[in-house]
Design an enzyme around this catalytic site. Structure first.
Site, PDB file in Angstrom:
ATOM      1  N   ARG A   1      14.575   9.287 -16.092  1.00 24.60           N
ATOM      2  CA  ARG A   1      14.694   7.840 -15.922  1.00 24.60           C
ATOM      3  C   ARG A   1      14.730   7.200 -17.305  1.00 24.60           C
ATOM      4  O   ARG A   1      13.854   7.473 -18.141  1.00 24.60           O
ATOM      5  CB  ARG A   1      13.500   7.291 -15.127  1.00 24.60           C
ATOM      6  CG  ARG A   1      13.654   5.813 -14.809  1.00 24.60           C
ATOM      7  CD  ARG A   1      12.405   5.215 -14.195  1.00 24.60           C
ATOM      8  NE  ARG A   1      11.421   4.873 -15.203  1.00 24.60           N
ATOM      9  CZ  ARG A   1      10.355   4.087 -14.993  1.00 24.60           C
ATOM     10  NH1 ARG A   1      10.142   3.608 -13.779  1.00 24.60           N
ATOM     11  NH2 ARG A   1       9.504   3.826 -15.957  1.00 24.60           N
TER      12      ARG A   1
ATOM     13  N   TRP B   1       7.956  -8.943 -11.900  1.00 19.67           N
ATOM     14  CA  TRP B   1       7.644  -7.940 -12.924  1.00 19.67           C
ATOM     15  C   TRP B   1       8.130  -6.579 -12.484  1.00 19.67           C
ATOM     16  O   TRP B   1       8.306  -6.000 -11.703  1.00 19.67           O
ATOM     17  CB  TRP B   1       6.132  -7.825 -13.190  1.00 19.67           C
ATOM     18  CG  TRP B   1       5.909  -6.810 -14.281  1.00 19.67           C
ATOM     19  CD1 TRP B   1       6.133  -6.990 -15.597  1.00 19.67           C
ATOM     20  CD2 TRP B   1       5.476  -5.444 -14.122  1.00 19.67           C
ATOM     21  NE1 TRP B   1       5.865  -5.832 -16.294  1.00 19.67           N
ATOM     22  CE2 TRP B   1       5.464  -4.868 -15.411  1.00 19.67           C
ATOM     23  CE3 TRP B   1       5.111  -4.667 -13.023  1.00 19.67           C
ATOM     24  CZ2 TRP B   1       5.102  -3.550 -15.636  1.00 19.67           C
ATOM     25  CZ3 TRP B   1       4.741  -3.358 -13.227  1.00 19.67           C
ATOM     26  CH2 TRP B   1       4.738  -2.793 -14.530  1.00 19.67           C
TER      27      TRP B   1
ATOM     28  N   GLU C   1       9.572  11.710  -8.270  1.00 20.35           N
ATOM     29  CA  GLU C   1       9.161  11.147  -9.563  1.00 20.35           C
ATOM     30  C   GLU C   1       7.843  11.804  -9.965  1.00 20.35           C
ATOM     31  O   GLU C   1       6.922  11.926  -9.156  1.00 20.35           O
ATOM     32  CB  GLU C   1       8.971   9.626  -9.433  1.00 20.35           C
ATOM     33  CG  GLU C   1       8.568   8.956 -10.735  1.00 20.35           C
ATOM     34  CD  GLU C   1       8.332   7.449 -10.558  1.00 20.35           C
ATOM     35  OE1 GLU C   1       7.988   7.023  -9.443  1.00 20.35           O
ATOM     36  OE2 GLU C   1       8.482   6.708 -11.542  1.00 20.35           O
TER      37      GLU C   1
ATOM     38  N   ASP D   1      15.538   1.935 -13.510  1.00 18.21           N
ATOM     39  CA  ASP D   1      14.715   1.085 -12.642  1.00 18.21           C
ATOM     40  C   ASP D   1      14.870  -0.360 -13.097  1.00 18.21           C
ATOM     41  O   ASP D   1      14.475  -0.712 -14.213  1.00 18.21           O
ATOM     42  CB  ASP D   1      13.253   1.541 -12.764  1.00 18.21           C
ATOM     43  CG  ASP D   1      12.348   0.891 -11.744  1.00 18.21           C
ATOM     44  OD1 ASP D   1      12.780  -0.070 -11.098  1.00 18.21           O
ATOM     45  OD2 ASP D   1      11.195   1.363 -11.603  1.00 18.21           O
TER      46      ASP D   1
ATOM     47  N   GLU E   1      17.467   1.794  -9.356  1.00 18.39           N
ATOM     48  CA  GLU E   1      16.286   1.583  -8.504  1.00 18.39           C
ATOM     49  C   GLU E   1      15.879   0.113  -8.461  1.00 18.39           C
ATOM     50  O   GLU E   1      15.945  -0.583  -9.482  1.00 18.39           O
ATOM     51  CB  GLU E   1      15.145   2.420  -9.088  1.00 18.39           C
ATOM     52  CG  GLU E   1      13.812   2.230  -8.409  1.00 18.39           C
ATOM     53  CD  GLU E   1      12.728   3.043  -9.099  1.00 18.39           C
ATOM     54  OE1 GLU E   1      13.061   4.024  -9.813  1.00 18.39           O
ATOM     55  OE2 GLU E   1      11.550   2.696  -8.936  1.00 18.39           O
TER      56      GLU E   1
HETATM   57  O1  KDG Z   1       1.866   0.024 -10.153  1.00 16.98           O
HETATM   58  C1  KDG Z   1       3.191  -0.264 -10.468  1.00 16.98           C
HETATM   59  C2  KDG Z   1       3.892   1.003 -10.925  1.00 16.98           C
HETATM   60  O2  KDG Z   1       3.645   2.023 -10.011  1.00 16.98           O
HETATM   61  C3  KDG Z   1       5.390   0.809 -11.052  1.00 16.98           C
HETATM   62  O3  KDG Z   1       5.625  -0.173 -12.025  1.00 16.98           O
HETATM   63  C4  KDG Z   1       6.065   2.098 -11.466  1.00 16.98           C
HETATM   64  O4  KDG Z   1       8.222   1.190 -10.953  1.00 16.98           O
HETATM   65  C5  KDG Z   1       7.508   2.164 -11.118  1.00 16.98           C
HETATM   66  C6  KDG Z   1       8.113   3.492 -10.909  1.00 16.98           C
HETATM   67  O5  KDG Z   1       9.272   3.534 -10.526  1.00 16.98           O
HETATM   68  O6  KDG Z   1       7.406   4.476 -11.124  1.00 16.98           O
HETATM   69 MG    MG Z   2      10.028   1.758  -9.810  1.00 16.53          MG
END
Ligand code: KDG
Ligand code: MG
Length: 395
Positions: free
Chosen positions: A147, A395, A332, A203, A229
Site C-alpha cells: 500500500r 480523516w 492487510e 487508501d 480503498e
Molecule cells: O483506526 C483507524 C485505522 O485502523 C485506519 O486508519 C487504518 O485505514 C486504515 C487501513 O486501511 O489500515
Molecule cells: Mg483504510
C-alpha cells in the site's frame, strides 16, 4: 459446559487493545478482540456492564444463539461500539469451541482452501524519494504487495497514517485538489522504479466526493492498481455507482462498516471488488463468514482490515478465516511491536510475506495478563482533519 467468568482486559503495549477473556467451568478459556481505536473505553464498558452479566451461566457452544440474543435482544442494533463488543464474544466462543474440538479454528470453518494467506504491507513517505525507500524496506520484509501513501506538497503530514496519540486529537490539514494532482505522479514514480508486476494499493481514507473519486480512479488506471480503498465516505453506498461508471480501477471498501446492511447495495450491484471489514468491528467470525459467502455470489473477495489497532486476537481470527474461505483476496498486515507479540503470544506466523494460523487448537493466541497489567490503558485519539480554512474534513 457453562461460562463461569468473563473479564475485560485493557492494555497498552505501545497502543491500546481491548480483550475479552471468557472462562468456562471445564477450564477452557476463549479470547476476543473489541479494540475500537480512540473509543476503547466505550467498547470495554459495553462488554463489562451490559454483556458479561448476560453471559454468565450460558452454554459457550451456542455461538449463533448468543450472537442473535446480543444483537436482537439489545433492541438498539448496529454501531461500532455494540458490534465490537459482540465481536469479542463471538470470537471468544469460536476459540472455546475449537479448543474443545482440539482443532485450529480454520478446521471448523471448512478447512484450508489454500496453503497460506497473502498479505500487503504499508509504505509511505513525505516525498517520492522517502516513499521509494519505504517500498524497498517493505519488499525486504517480504511483502508481496504494497500500500502506497505519500505526502502532498504543502500539507504538513503524510495523511491517514498517523498513529493515535495523546489526550487531545492531533489536528491535520488537507487539500483535495493538491492530493488529486499528486497521487498519479506518485504512482508513476513507483511504477518506474519497481516495474509493472508489483501489486500496488492506495487508501483515499473517505476524503473524496464520488466525482473526485471517479477522476482519481481514471487517472490511476495507467498504473494498474490492485485497488483504490475507501475512495468516498462509506456511509453513502449510492455514491459508488458514479465512481464505478467511470473507472475500472478495482475498489475496496468497508473498514468502518459493522453489519452486512452497510454492504447491501455495494455487493448486489457489484460496485466494489473487495470487502474490507475486520472480525473485530463486524460482530465477529460468524457474521464476517456470512458476509464473505454473500460477497462470493457477486465475485467479490475478502480483504480484511489489518492495521496495528486490530489486536493479535483479531488478527488470528482473520487469518483462520482467510485460510478457510474460497473467495479470499488479500490480508492487510501492518504487524505489531515486539511488546505486543509478548503480551499476546501466538501460533500464527508471518513468513515470506504470508501468514499462517499455525496448528494450535482454537485461535492459537494467549494473553499474558501480568504483562498486560504492567502496560495499562493510555488515553488516545485518532487525528482530526481540517481544510486550509479550518473546516473539519473526513480523516
Ligand atoms: O483506526 C483507524 C485505522 O485502523 C485506519 O486508519 C487504518 O485505514 C486504515 C487501513 O486501511 O489500515
Ligand atoms: Mg483504510
Amino acid at each position: 459446559m457453562k461460562i463461569v467468568d468473563a473479564t475485560v482486559v485493557l492494555t497498552s503495549p505501545g497502543r491500546n487493545f481491548v480483550t475479552l477473556k471468557v472462562e468456562t467451568d471445564e477450564g477452557v478459556t476463549g479470547l476476543g478482540d473489541a479494540t475500537l481505536n480512540g473509543r476503547e473505553l466505550a467498547a470495554a464498558a459495553y462488554l463489562r456492564d451490559h454483556i458479561v452479566p448476560l453471559l454468565l451461566g450460558t452454554d459457550p457452544h451456542r455461538i449463533e444463539d448468543t450472537w442473535q440474543s446480543l444483537y436482537r435482544g439489545a433492541y438498539w442494533r448496529r454501531g461500532p461500539v455494540t458490534m465490537a463488543a459482540i465481536a469479542a464474544v463471538d470470537t471468544a466462543l469460536w476459540d472455546i469451541k475449537a479448543k474443545v474440538a482440539g482443532l485450529p479454528l480454520y478446521q471448523l470453518l471448512g478447512g484450508a482452501s489454500r496453503e497460506r494467506v497473502g498479505t500487503y504491507g504499508h509504505a509511505g513517505g513525505r516525498d517520492i524519494p522517502e516513499l521509494l525507500d519505504s517500498v524497498r524496506a517493505r519488499l525486504a520484509d517480504g511483502y508481496p504487495a504494497i500500500r502506497v501513501q505519500a505526502g502532498v506538497p504543502g500539507l504538513k503530514r503524510v495523511y491517514g497514517v498517523t498513529s493515535a496519540t495523546g489526550r487531545r486529537p492531533v489536528v491535520e490539514d488537507w487539500d483535495t485538489a493538491a492530493y488529486l494532482r499528486t497521487i498519479p505522479k506518485v504512482f508513476d514514480a513507483v511504477r518506474q522504479e519497481f516495474g509493472p508486476d508489483l501489486p500496488l494499493l492506495h487508501d483515499a481514507h473517505h476524503r473524496l466526493t464520488p466525482n473526485q473519486a471517479a477522476r482519481l480512479g481514471k487517472d490511476l488506471e495507467p498504473y494498474d492498481l490492485f485497488w483504490l480503498e475507501d475512495c468516498t465516505p462509506a456511509e453513502n453506498q449510492e455514491g459508488l455507482r458514479l465512481v464505478r461508471r467511470h473507472t475500472t480501477t478495482p475498489l475496496a471498501i468497508g473498514e468502518v462498516f459493522n453489519t452486512v446492511f452497510d454492504y447491501q447495495t455495494l455487493v448486489t450491484e457489484q460496485l466494489i471488488d473487495y470487502v474490507r471489514s475486520a472480525v473485530t468491528h463486524f460482530g465477529g467470525v460468524s457474521p464476517l463468514k456470512k458476509l464473505f459467502d454473500f460477497a462470493a455470489q457477486y465475485q467479490i473477495k475478502s480483504a480484511v482490515h489489518g492495521p496495528e489497532d486490530i489486536s493479535p486476537v483479531g488478527m488470528a481470527a482473520a487469518i483462520h478465516l482467510g485460510l478457510a474461505i474460497h473467495n479470499f483476496g488479500i490480508q492487510e498486515y501492518a504487524g505489531h511491536t515486539d511488546l505486543t507479540h509478548s503480551v499476546f503470544p501466538h501460533a500464527y506466523t508471518f513468513t515470506d510475506g504470508h501468514l499462517h494460523p499455525g496448528q494450535a487448537p482454537g485461535l492459537g493466541v494467549d494473553l499474558d495478563e501480568e504483562l498486560a497489567a504492567a502496560h495499562p490503558y493510555e488515553p488516545s485519539y485518532l487525528p482530526v482533519n481540517r481544510l486550509q480554512d479550518g473546516t473539519v474534513h473526513d480523516w
